[in-house]
Design a protein around this motif. Structure first.
Motif, PDB file in Angstrom:
ATOM      1  N   VAL A   1     -47.373  76.195 -23.448  1.00 33.81           N
ATOM      2  CA  VAL A   1     -47.525  75.045 -24.332  1.00 33.81           C
ATOM      3  C   VAL A   1     -46.143  74.454 -24.567  1.00 33.81           C
ATOM      4  N   VAL A   2     -45.964  73.215 -24.157  1.00 25.22           N
ATOM      5  CA  VAL A   2     -44.648  72.573 -24.201  1.00 25.22           C
ATOM      6  C   VAL A   2     -44.791  71.287 -24.995  1.00 25.22           C
ATOM      7  N   LYS A   3     -44.210  71.261 -26.204  1.00 22.26           N
ATOM      8  CA  LYS A   3     -44.450  70.106 -27.064  1.00 22.26           C
ATOM      9  C   LYS A   3     -43.187  69.609 -27.743  1.00 22.26           C
ATOM     10  N   HIS A   4     -43.085  68.268 -27.861  1.00 20.36           N
ATOM     11  CA  HIS A   4     -42.030  67.639 -28.653  1.00 20.36           C
ATOM     12  C   HIS A   4     -40.672  68.233 -28.291  1.00 20.36           C
ATOM     13  N   CYS A   5     -40.314  68.129 -27.017  1.00 20.96           N
ATOM     14  CA  CYS A   5     -39.108  68.809 -26.582  1.00 20.96           C
ATOM     15  C   CYS A   5     -38.540  68.156 -25.325  1.00 20.96           C
ATOM     16  N   ILE A   6     -37.340  68.601 -24.944  1.00 26.63           N
ATOM     17  CA  ILE A   6     -36.752  68.193 -23.671  1.00 26.63           C
ATOM     18  C   ILE A   6     -36.595  69.436 -22.811  1.00 26.63           C
ATOM     19  N   VAL A   7     -37.192  69.408 -21.641  1.00 22.72           N
ATOM     20  CA  VAL A   7     -37.027  70.496 -20.685  1.00 22.72           C
ATOM     21  C   VAL A   7     -36.201  69.924 -19.535  1.00 22.72           C
ATOM     22  N   ALA A   8     -35.017  70.487 -19.303  1.00 22.70           N
ATOM     23  CA  ALA A   8     -34.109  69.938 -18.295  1.00 22.70           C
ATOM     24  C   ALA A   8     -34.577  70.273 -16.884  1.00 22.70           C
ATOM     25  N   GLU A   9     -33.709  69.993 -15.903  1.00 19.71           N
ATOM     26  CA  GLU A   9     -34.098  70.137 -14.503  1.00 19.71           C
ATOM     27  C   GLU A   9     -34.257  71.598 -14.076  1.00 19.71           C
ATOM     28  N   ASN A  10     -35.176  71.831 -13.161  1.00 20.01           N
ATOM     29  CA  ASN A  10     -35.360  73.134 -12.508  1.00 20.01           C
ATOM     30  C   ASN A  10     -35.542  74.294 -13.484  1.00 20.01           C
ATOM     31  N   VAL A  11     -36.258  74.022 -14.551  1.00 20.35           N
ATOM     32  CA  VAL A  11     -36.563  75.059 -15.535  1.00 20.35           C
ATOM     33  C   VAL A  11     -37.909  75.675 -15.162  1.00 20.35           C
ATOM     34  N   GLU A  12     -38.060  76.962 -15.475  1.00 20.35           N
ATOM     35  CA  GLU A  12     -39.368  77.568 -15.310  1.00 20.35           C
ATOM     36  C   GLU A  12     -39.838  78.063 -16.671  1.00 20.35           C
TER      37      GLU A  12
ATOM     38  N   ASP B   1     -42.577  84.898 -19.526  1.00 17.02           N
ATOM     39  CA  ASP B   1     -43.968  84.811 -19.975  1.00 17.02           C
ATOM     40  C   ASP B   1     -44.064  85.134 -21.462  1.00 17.02           C
ATOM     41  N   GLY B   2     -44.836  84.346 -22.164  1.00 18.47           N
ATOM     42  CA  GLY B   2     -45.115  84.631 -23.567  1.00 18.47           C
ATOM     43  C   GLY B   2     -43.940  84.444 -24.503  1.00 18.47           C
ATOM     44  N   ALA B   3     -42.812  83.942 -24.009  1.00 18.24           N
ATOM     45  CA  ALA B   3     -41.659  83.724 -24.892  1.00 18.24           C
ATOM     46  C   ALA B   3     -41.932  82.545 -25.803  1.00 18.24           C
ATOM     47  N   LYS B   4     -41.125  82.456 -26.864  1.00 18.56           N
ATOM     48  CA  LYS B   4     -41.343  81.373 -27.815  1.00 18.56           C
ATOM     49  C   LYS B   4     -40.016  80.697 -28.136  1.00 18.56           C
ATOM     50  N   ILE B   5     -39.950  79.394 -27.942  1.00 12.55           N
ATOM     51  CA  ILE B   5     -38.747  78.630 -28.244  1.00 12.55           C
ATOM     52  C   ILE B   5     -39.061  77.733 -29.432  1.00 12.55           C
ATOM     53  N   GLY B   6     -38.373  77.957 -30.551  1.00 11.81           N
ATOM     54  CA  GLY B   6     -38.663  77.211 -31.773  1.00 11.81           C
ATOM     55  C   GLY B   6     -38.279  75.755 -31.665  1.00 11.81           C
ATOM     56  N   PRO B   7     -38.790  74.919 -32.592  1.00  8.94           N
ATOM     57  CA  PRO B   7     -38.582  73.475 -32.500  1.00  8.94           C
ATOM     58  C   PRO B   7     -37.124  73.045 -32.692  1.00  8.94           C
TER      59      PRO B   7
ATOM     60  N   GLU C   1     -39.705  87.185 -25.738  1.00  5.08           N
ATOM     61  CA  GLU C   1     -38.609  86.971 -26.686  1.00  5.08           C
ATOM     62  C   GLU C   1     -38.832  85.683 -27.495  1.00  5.08           C
ATOM     63  N   GLU C   2     -38.206  85.623 -28.681  1.00  9.63           N
ATOM     64  CA  GLU C   2     -38.299  84.395 -29.472  1.00  9.63           C
ATOM     65  C   GLU C   2     -36.920  83.837 -29.729  1.00  9.63           C
ATOM     66  N   LYS C   3     -36.799  82.522 -29.633  1.00  8.40           N
ATOM     67  CA  LYS C   3     -35.516  81.859 -29.917  1.00  8.40           C
ATOM     68  C   LYS C   3     -35.759  80.783 -30.967  1.00  8.40           C
ATOM     69  N   TRP C   4     -34.925  80.761 -32.009  1.00  9.72           N
ATOM     70  CA  TRP C   4     -35.123  79.736 -33.043  1.00  9.72           C
ATOM     71  C   TRP C   4     -33.905  78.886 -33.230  1.00  9.72           C
TER      72      TRP C   4
ATOM     73  N   ILE D   1     -44.326  79.382 -25.288  1.00  9.11           N
ATOM     74  CA  ILE D   1     -44.444  78.224 -26.175  1.00  9.11           C
ATOM     75  C   ILE D   1     -43.060  77.623 -26.359  1.00  9.11           C
ATOM     76  N   VAL D   2     -42.933  76.341 -26.082  1.00 10.43           N
ATOM     77  CA  VAL D   2     -41.655  75.659 -26.256  1.00 10.43           C
ATOM     78  C   VAL D   2     -41.862  74.504 -27.218  1.00 10.43           C
ATOM     79  N   GLY D   3     -41.111  74.505 -28.325  1.00  9.86           N
ATOM     80  CA  GLY D   3     -41.186  73.412 -29.296  1.00  9.86           C
ATOM     81  C   GLY D   3     -42.495  73.391 -30.038  1.00  9.86           C
TER      82      GLY D   3
END
Lengths: 380, 402
Positions: free
Chosen positions: B341-352, B381-387, B399-402, B358-360
């Motif tokens: 789930v990728v929302k309200h975010c910027i994903v740069a080039e060649n990202v997996e 897999d299953g990592a979480k990147i905060g908004p 892993e989770e990143k905030w 969950i991103v954003g």
């Protein structure tokens, strides 16, 4: 020569099999027929040559080549703007005494002097009616290793329905091969044999000096067709080898196959097969990305850049710059570049050529077996 | 042969506030709008305005930019006389200097400009999104018989103190310049785009270089010096779309505005003012039978099997089945794996983005952050990147990143 370059020059016959798709070649030739969303037929064979290190490519054109000139330009997109070799378009001389060529022999005869002066040892010849990611390097290696005079590429295929039609066969020639231990024993012209055949792809590799000699002597005897008049009748003296191609190919043999071969690319395994291992180059148009406006619905489609989609599109191929208006419905269609389907219009099983406009609210419907074709610049 | 006007494009900016995106490339090379880079805008403006000679001043991380510009062919700037030239700082017999400031960058390339013997020089900025006809700006400059003109935008009065402001009389003549003042006397903000008469520019650059206390900057030094000497200085009003995409949120916002040309004013679909770029050469994009695409922009090479809403996808992005992309900017070659789930975010080039990661997040009360994933990053897999997170190193699965 450094390994990156092949010791071969390319010759493409862009008018071959024009008469199979009279509608599509009204203002163009086989090589410039739009295909696969953002390409022209010639892009495949030409890119394949370039990707295999063939950087000296001549087009022997016959007629209707304006669109091809426009498409190829200086050859830059294919990396063919070179001081040595590069792209070379050979139009027919418009003199009273020289008529347009009919067969390959006459076409080649017109560039004999040019051929004599080229440094490459081998000549690769191809038509543009097949879209294929072809490995010329492998074929050239096989040609050299076998010590052949001529190598012909073929695919295991059934002949298309057009090859069974006598009207067509009066104008175009198909070749099938009898092969024993890799050597071509017999070439059949317009065989009507059912089932899977060794169907020639009309891709040849010939030693250049031999080709020059063959063409010079055939030309003075008034022979027309390379395959029929030079190869088929000399198979016992010439070492003609067959090179089997097992990859993906799209052969255009009538409107139906044109439609079907486009549609087959909606299957991603086919799409990947046609566009790998090497990239296919084409003319750049600098279109913006395709925009799906609120209300648009898209299902199982392939769409090039520059489109604006506001309506519903399903099972279709959209070329560059196609516009689908609000509430319009597009289903099972091949819409070439800059087609406009205005608001509320509905099209099904339609092939629209370049710059066609389907006006507001109009309905058009072909069938699976007989897609409706709308010619270039028409307003429906 | 003399040129009437040539362009000098300042493209050395680091764009430090874009951090994760500009670790390895200069800000003008940051991808934008589905198939462009920021620098495509000023370059295309030049060509569309009839300027055929452009010097690009680079300094910070120039590799990507150099390669991208190449011989300038995509912008029709591969010319016999003129064309595009990348001008990095270089070593001279008397020593070598980095570009000390914007004015110094031009000063060090005086010999480049003199080769074309132009009447006018336009100074452009390589980090703005703007479609502008520089020939109209030049017409104004000539009409006013100006020695220096600056393009200005009207900004809301309450924001005026964030900008360099031009105070003008009724005839658009500049009477005063205020750099980020507390009490603004004008709401005409400088866009950092200037036209100089070449003789004037050269004189002031040389004088500025001779001044050891100068910061060698157009805004801080050259313009105040021109004013002090009472030069003919005019402000050219520009009212189109203009955005300095210096921050993650402004970059994200500008991308979203591209999706709404009817209201935002940034129309990259205009046939009469095309934005050119180096092409990916990929096949048309695919939208599968189960995919959903709504209100988005999709470029060649994309494969959509999941759901894409109100997003911009650059060339070759893959969205796997069950993945959701919303309000997102996903740059070239990135892969959103199944269920992510990728929302309200910027994903740069060649990202997996790994499966079910969950991103954003869509904005909620008091939380409007734009999550950012830097180029080449693998999110497990299953990592979480905060908004509010900005990620520039791989994130392990779970892993989770905030």
């Amino acid at each position: 020569m450094v390994n990156a370059n092949a010791n071969a020059l390319g010759i493409i016959f862009p008018n071959s099999y024009d008469s199979l798709v009279p509608e599509l070649v009204g203002e163009r030739l086989m090589a410039s027929i739009p295909f696969a969303g953002r390409y022209r037929m010639v892009d495949f064979i030409l890119s394949s040559m370039v990707n295999c290190g063939i950087d000296n490519v001549s087009f022997v054109v016959r007629k209707n080549y304006h669109s091809l000139m426009d498409h190829l330009g200086s050859g830059r997109e294919w990396d063919l703007t070179r001081k040595n070799g590069g792209l070379n378009i050979v139009p027919p001389f418009s003199e009273k005494t020289i008529k347009q060529y009919t067969g390959r022999v006459e076409a080649l005869a017109s560039i004999l002097r040019f051929l004599q002066h080229q440094k490459e040892k081998y000549v690769v010849m191809a038509d543009a009616n097949i879209a294929v990611n072809f490995d010329f390097k492998a074929m050239l290696d096989a040609h050299i290793e076998s010590g052949a005079d001529v190598t012909i590429a073929y695919a295991r295929e059934e002949l298309p329905p057009a090859a069974m039609n006598d009207d067509v066969l009066n104008k175009e020639l198909y070749y099938t091969l009898n092969i024993r231990n890799g050597r071509v024993e017999k070439i059949f012209v317009n065989s009507k044999e059912p089932g899977v055949q060794n169907f020639s792809m009309n891709i040849y590799i010939v030693n250049k000096d031999l080709l020059i000699q063959q063409i010079s002597s055939a030309f003075v005897r008034g022979y027309m067709y390379y395959e029929r008049d030079i190869l088929a009748s000399h198979l016992d003296e010439l070492n003609v080898q067959a090179f089997r191609f097992d990859g993906y190919l799209a052969r255009i043999s009538d409107m139906k196959t044109y439609f079907d071969e486009n549609m087959k690319l909606l299957d991603e395994s086919n799409l990947d097969a046609l566009f790998s291992p090497n990239p296919v180059y084409t003319k750049i148009r600098d279109d913006n990305p395709t925009r799906y406006i609120r209300g648009a619905k898209a299902k199982n489609i392939m769409v090039a850049d520059g489109c604006v989609i506001e309506g519903e599109v399903e099972n279709s191929i959209l070329f560059r710059g196609v516009k689908v208006g609000k509430g319009a419905k597009v289903k099972n269609c091949v819409l070439m570049q800059d087609t406009v389907v205005e608001a509320g219009a509905s099209v099904e099983y339609v092939i629209s050529d370049k710059n066609v406009t389907i006006t507001e609210g109009k309905e058009m419907k072909g069938t699976d077996t007989f897609p409706v074709y709308v010619a270039k610049h028409q307003v429906v | 042969m003399a040129k009437e006007m040539i362009a000098m494009l300042l493209a050395g900016g680091q764009g430090s506030r874009l951090y994760a995106l500009t670790q390895k490339l200069a800000k003008p090379a940051v991808p934008f709008g589905g198939k462009y880079r920021i620098i495509d805008f000023p370059l295309s403006n030049c060509v569309n305005s009839g300027i055929d000679t452009v010097g690009i001043l680079t300094q910070y991380q120039p590799m990507v930019l150099n390669e991208y510009i190449g011989n300038g062919q995509p912008w029709d700037l591969d010319r016999l006389h003129g064309g595009v030239h990348v001008l990095p700082p270089y070593q001279q017999a008397t020593g070598s200097d980095w570009y000390k400031g914007t004015a110094n960058a031009i000063y060090q390339n005086i010999s480049f400009i003199e080769r074309y013997n132009p009447q006018y020089v336009i100074i452009l900025s390589g980090d703005q999104i703007c479609k502008q006809d520089y020939s109209d700006f030049l017409r104004f400059h000539k009409e006013k018989n100006a020695e220096f003109s600056v393009a200005v935008m009207e900004v809301p009065w309450d924001e005026a103190s964030r900008f360099g402001l031009m105070v003008t009389d009724d005839n658009d003549k500049i009477t005063e310049f205020q750099e980020k003042p507390k009490n603004p006397k004008s709401n005409l903000a400088s866009m950092g785009i200037y036209i100089f008469n070449w003789d004037i520019l050269k004189k002031y650059l040389e004088e500025d270089e001779a001044d050891p206390n100068s910061a060698n900057d157009f805004g801080n030094n050259i313009i105040p010096n021109l004013l002090k000497d009472g030069r003919n200085m005019y402000a050219y009003h520009f009212s189109g779309y203009w955005k300095d995409v210096g921050t993650i949120s402004s970059l994200w916002e500008a991308n979203m505005e591209v999706l709404d040309p009817e209201n935002s004013g940034i129309d990259i679909f205009d046939e009469n003012w095309k934005i050119y770029s180096r092409n990916s050469g990929m096949t048309g994009h695919r939208v599968s039978g189960d995919a959903v695409v709504e209100n988005s922009m999709i470029t060649d090479g994309c494969r959509i099997n999941g759901s894409v809403k109100h997003s911009i996808l650059f060339a070759g992005v893959k969205v796997e089945p069950g993945a959701q992309v919303e309000d997102a900017v996903v740059m070239g070659g990135s892969v959103i794996k199944a269920g992510a789930v990728v929302k309200h975010c910027i994903v740069a080039e060649n990202v997996e983005i790994g499966e079910n990661a969950i991103v954003g997040a869509m904005p909620s009360d008091g939380e409007k952050g734009v999550a950012t994933v830097g180029p080449g990053v693998t999110v497990g897999d299953g990592a979480k990147i905060g908004p509010n997170a900005m990620v520039y190193e791989d994130v392990k699965g779970g892993e989770e990143k905030w």
